[in-house]
Write a protein that holds these residues in place. Structure first.
Motif, short mmCIF file in Angstrom:
data_model
loop_
_atom_site.label_atom_id
_atom_site.label_comp_id
_atom_site.label_asym_id
_atom_site.label_seq_id
_atom_site.Cartn_x
_atom_site.Cartn_y
_atom_site.Cartn_z
N SER A 167 39.46 77.29 35.82
CA SER A 167 40.10 78.32 35.63
C SER A 167 40.39 78.37 34.09
CB SER A 167 41.50 78.23 36.21
OG SER A 167 42.29 79.34 35.97
N LEU B 226 41.84 79.79 30.60
CA LEU B 226 42.93 80.55 30.08
C LEU B 226 42.47 81.17 28.63
CD1 LEU B 226 45.88 81.32 30.62
CD2 LEU B 226 46.32 79.47 29.07
N LEU C 143 47.85 86.25 27.11
CA LEU C 143 47.16 85.24 27.93
C LEU C 143 46.74 85.75 29.49
CD1 LEU C 143 49.22 82.21 27.21
CD2 LEU C 143 47.10 82.78 26.19
N LYS C 144 45.36 85.69 29.63
CA LYS C 144 44.73 85.94 30.72
C LYS C 144 44.04 84.78 31.55
CE LYS C 144 43.03 90.20 32.82
NZ LYS C 144 42.54 91.45 32.67
N ALA C 145 43.90 84.40 32.73
CA ALA C 145 43.34 83.45 33.26
C ALA C 145 42.09 84.05 34.33
CB ALA C 145 43.98 82.61 34.02
#
Length: 171
Positions: free
Chosen positions: A157, A159, A2-4
């Motif tokens: 933001s 995700l 997971l990356k935001a």
């Protein structure tokens, strides 16, 4: 993995009004559920399991906003409540304030959150929000958090669940 990714968004007046409504409802449901949990604990000594759906009959304005935003407020409260009982040093959950930083999170279910060109689509909002996408990403959108800073700037933001690329073996 997971990356935001955080991007600046430029909502119209109607979109700002919708966001203000969602921020208010999320804050209201969090504070109402926390208040009810405190009262129930004082009476019985047990933890109350309440959901936002229980409040929609009494407070019909909650039906106007994204239900996943309210569900995420409930999850945040449950996590804060459990963390307090796990470790008292963390401190008791605090009531949310209207002043300052405001945000809400909604999940992507079957493409309810999409990024098309320079526009972001979120649930319950009929028009798309203009977004300044300065970085591209690969992967599937899991959730989006819309936030407003005390200075009045809006951010999204996003995700994203990305594939983990294996590095080549070095001999």
């Amino acid at each position: 993995m997971l990356k935001a990714y955080k991007y600046r968004i430029y909502p119209t007046k109607e979109q700002e009004e919708y966001f203000a409504k969602v921020f208010g409802c999320v804050r209201f449901i969090y504070n109402k559920m926390l208040h009810d949990k405190i009262e129930y604990y004082k009476k019985t000594g047990e933890m109350l399991n309440n959901t936002p759906a229980q409040y929609k009959k009494e407070y019909p304005f909650l039906k106007e906003v994204d239900s996943l935003a309210l569900a995420n407020a409930q999850l945040n409260l449950e996590k804060a409540y459990k963390n307090f009982f796990r470790d008292k040093k963390i401190g008791f959950p605090k009531f949310k304030k209207k002043k300052g930083y405001q945000s809400y999170t909604t999940n992507n279910q079957n493409g309810t959150v999409t990024l098309e060109g320079s526009y972001l689509k979120v649930p319950k909002l009929k028009t798309k929000i203009k977004i300044k996408q300065h970085r591209q990403f690969e992967g599937r959108i899991k959730s989006v958090t819309i936030s407003k800073t005390p200075t009045g700037k809006y951010y999204a933001s996003i995700l994203v669940e990305e594939e983990i690329k294996e590095l080549p073996k070095i001999d």
